[in-house]
Design a protein around this motif. Sequence first.
Motif, PDB file in Angstrom:
ATOM      1  N   SER A  14       0.340   1.813   5.198  1.00 24.37           N
ATOM      2  CA  SER A  14       0.265   2.180   3.783  1.00 24.37           C
ATOM      3  C   SER A  14       1.632   1.983   3.161  1.00 24.37           C
ATOM      4  O   SER A  14       2.655   1.903   3.856  1.00 24.37           O
ATOM      5  CB  SER A  14      -0.167   3.642   3.629  1.00 24.37           C
ATOM      6  OG  SER A  14       0.836   4.519   4.129  1.00 24.37           O
ATOM      7  N   LEU A  15       1.652   1.916   1.848  1.00 25.69           N
ATOM      8  CA  LEU A  15       2.922   1.779   1.137  1.00 25.69           C
ATOM      9  C   LEU A  15       3.800   3.007   1.382  1.00 25.69           C
ATOM     10  O   LEU A  15       5.010   2.887   1.602  1.00 25.69           O
ATOM     11  CB  LEU A  15       2.657   1.608  -0.357  1.00 25.69           C
ATOM     12  CG  LEU A  15       3.856   1.172  -1.209  1.00 25.69           C
ATOM     13  CD1 LEU A  15       4.303  -0.215  -0.812  1.00 25.69           C
ATOM     14  CD2 LEU A  15       3.495   1.194  -2.687  1.00 25.69           C
ATOM     15  N   SER A  61      -4.651  12.996   3.415  1.00 19.94           N
ATOM     16  CA  SER A  61      -4.929  11.596   3.101  1.00 19.94           C
ATOM     17  C   SER A  61      -4.374  10.718   4.216  1.00 19.94           C
ATOM     18  O   SER A  61      -3.391  11.075   4.875  1.00 19.94           O
ATOM     19  CB  SER A  61      -4.281  11.196   1.764  1.00 19.94           C
ATOM     20  OG  SER A  61      -2.876  11.119   1.897  1.00 19.94           O
ATOM     21  N   PRO A  62      -4.993   9.559   4.448  1.00 20.52           N
ATOM     22  CA  PRO A  62      -4.489   8.637   5.471  1.00 20.52           C
ATOM     23  C   PRO A  62      -3.045   8.211   5.208  1.00 20.52           C
ATOM     24  O   PRO A  62      -2.262   8.033   6.144  1.00 20.52           O
ATOM     25  CB  PRO A  62      -5.452   7.451   5.376  1.00 20.52           C
ATOM     26  CG  PRO A  62      -6.719   8.038   4.840  1.00 20.52           C
ATOM     27  CD  PRO A  62      -6.271   9.094   3.865  1.00 20.52           C
ATOM     28  N   ALA A  63      -2.686   8.038   3.930  1.00 16.77           N
ATOM     29  CA  ALA A  63      -1.319   7.621   3.602  1.00 16.77           C
ATOM     30  C   ALA A  63      -0.316   8.699   3.991  1.00 16.77           C
ATOM     31  O   ALA A  63       0.774   8.395   4.502  1.00 16.77           O
ATOM     32  CB  ALA A  63      -1.216   7.311   2.107  1.00 16.77           C
ATOM     33  N   CYS A  64      -0.658   9.947   3.751  1.00 18.90           N
ATOM     34  CA  CYS A  64       0.225  11.055   4.123  1.00 18.90           C
ATOM     35  C   CYS A  64       0.379  11.108   5.638  1.00 18.90           C
ATOM     36  O   CYS A  64       1.495  11.283   6.153  1.00 18.90           O
ATOM     37  CB  CYS A  64      -0.337  12.365   3.591  1.00 18.90           C
ATOM     38  SG  CYS A  64       0.652  13.814   4.018  1.00 18.90           S
ATOM     39  N   ARG A  65      -0.716  10.967   6.347  1.00 14.33           N
ATOM     40  CA  ARG A  65      -0.669  10.955   7.812  1.00 14.33           C
ATOM     41  C   ARG A  65       0.205   9.810   8.307  1.00 14.33           C
ATOM     42  O   ARG A  65       1.019   9.976   9.232  1.00 14.33           O
ATOM     43  CB  ARG A  65      -2.088  10.817   8.358  1.00 14.33           C
ATOM     44  CG  ARG A  65      -2.199  10.832   9.880  1.00 14.33           C
ATOM     45  CD  ARG A  65      -3.647  10.686  10.309  1.00 14.33           C
ATOM     46  NE  ARG A  65      -4.236   9.447   9.808  1.00 14.33           N
ATOM     47  CZ  ARG A  65      -5.534   9.178   9.813  1.00 14.33           C
ATOM     48  NH1 ARG A  65      -6.388  10.078  10.278  1.00 14.33           N
ATOM     49  NH2 ARG A  65      -5.988   8.034   9.350  1.00 14.33           N
ATOM     50  N   ASP A  66       0.067   8.659   7.679  1.00 16.15           N
ATOM     51  CA  ASP A  66       0.847   7.478   8.040  1.00 16.15           C
ATOM     52  C   ASP A  66       2.340   7.723   7.814  1.00 16.15           C
ATOM     53  O   ASP A  66       3.177   7.391   8.657  1.00 16.15           O
ATOM     54  CB  ASP A  66       0.358   6.292   7.204  1.00 16.15           C
ATOM     55  CG  ASP A  66       0.978   4.977   7.617  1.00 16.15           C
ATOM     56  OD1 ASP A  66       1.121   4.734   8.829  1.00 16.15           O
ATOM     57  OD2 ASP A  66       1.312   4.168   6.722  1.00 16.15           O
ATOM     58  N   GLY A 122       3.747   4.948   3.988  1.00 19.85           N
ATOM     59  CA  GLY A 122       4.231   4.892   5.360  1.00 19.85           C
ATOM     60  C   GLY A 122       5.382   3.914   5.525  1.00 19.85           C
ATOM     61  O   GLY A 122       6.353   4.187   6.244  1.00 19.85           O
ATOM     62  N   ALA A 123       5.280   2.751   4.860  1.00 20.40           N
ATOM     63  CA  ALA A 123       6.359   1.767   4.932  1.00 20.40           C
ATOM     64  C   ALA A 123       7.641   2.318   4.319  1.00 20.40           C
ATOM     65  O   ALA A 123       8.738   2.126   4.845  1.00 20.40           O
ATOM     66  CB  ALA A 123       5.932   0.485   4.216  1.00 20.40           C
ATOM     67  N   ALA A 124       7.514   3.025   3.193  1.00 12.77           N
ATOM     68  CA  ALA A 124       8.684   3.631   2.558  1.00 12.77           C
ATOM     69  C   ALA A 124       9.291   4.709   3.450  1.00 12.77           C
ATOM     70  O   ALA A 124      10.514   4.822   3.573  1.00 12.77           O
ATOM     71  CB  ALA A 124       8.297   4.222   1.206  1.00 12.77           C
ATOM     72  N   ALA A 125       8.439   5.498   4.092  1.00 17.31           N
ATOM     73  CA  ALA A 125       8.924   6.553   4.978  1.00 17.31           C
ATOM     74  C   ALA A 125       9.685   5.979   6.164  1.00 17.31           C
ATOM     75  O   ALA A 125      10.721   6.512   6.579  1.00 17.31           O
ATOM     76  CB  ALA A 125       7.750   7.406   5.465  1.00 17.31           C
ATOM     77  N   LEU A 126       9.181   4.883   6.714  1.00 17.67           N
ATOM     78  CA  LEU A 126       9.859   4.262   7.852  1.00 17.67           C
ATOM     79  C   LEU A 126      11.225   3.739   7.440  1.00 17.67           C
ATOM     80  O   LEU A 126      12.210   3.883   8.177  1.00 17.67           O
ATOM     81  CB  LEU A 126       9.004   3.122   8.410  1.00 17.67           C
ATOM     82  CG  LEU A 126       9.558   2.433   9.663  1.00 17.67           C
ATOM     83  CD1 LEU A 126       9.714   3.431  10.803  1.00 17.67           C
ATOM     84  CD2 LEU A 126       8.661   1.279  10.085  1.00 17.67           C
TER      85      LEU A 126
END
Length: 301
Positions: A197-198, A151-156, A200-204
């Motif tokens: 993505s949400l 998914s794009p979110a996972c990639r992000d 991705g923002a959380a991961a960062l």
Amino acid sequence: LTFQVIAQSIQDLHRMDKTGFPLDVGINFEPAMLADPKAMLDLRHQIQNSGLEANRIILELLERADTLSAAEAQEALHELKTCGVQVALDDVGSAYSSLLRMKELPVDIIKLDRSFSIGLERHPKELRFLLNLVNLAQALGLGLIAEGIESPACRDALAALGVQQAQGYAIAMPMDIEELEQWLQKHEPVPWEGPASLLGAAALQLRDLDAAGRIMSQQPSFLQHLVTHGPDFEQELGLNIQSIGPEASKLLSAHRSWRTTLSSLLAQSNGAVDRHAFHAARTVYEEDLFRAVLEASPDAV
């Protein structure tokens, strides 16, 4: 069969070189071959006579404890690497012995089992584990490839954690050499410049928290820097609020609470920061991040 696959892969690399796309190739390698001296000799000759730089060939070993624990296999692997080929340990994390294999074997790359990436939106706490593996790979000087990016979110999110190589349906579907040529001619790589993505923002944020915690453990005065010179996350999130969606407001609210807590800790510190209080507050913030991601996932479990 392994020799036939390698021969075809070498032929394909030469073909791609002519089209202007010099690639590396990963080839599944049967671990049992490591115990066969003749097979290993033939393999080295095949690689040395390929006409390619040997480090463009990556042999991917499945994480099988029954074969890879043998001392003879480890010695054969060392000999194989003398010709310059790269070795990847595949499906890392799918068995209990992952860390031991990374320590014992002369591998260049680890490939994370797809089970850690699939469904990250429903299991955002897996980001903690993934971040630790990214840090471990960097500490050991190993390359890291994430599998199962669907998914794009996972990639992000993986890009936000610092993962630079990945494979999965969110990047490209399996294809033959002709389709690959066409895909490469049309594909335009886009550098990752921030979360879209949400997840991705959380991961960062998780990555930033990890870095801050490491510095804090060595230099408690870093809390002053966090409070007075912290990143303008509100502005960063504001730039992406339309692409991420209204759910991003929950992440923003969690971040504001975190910054308020940091200010309180600094005011109470009197020059000596309570590390336990800092880590407790960090844990609460991380849980808020995960909750925001879960609430945005309609099929969360």
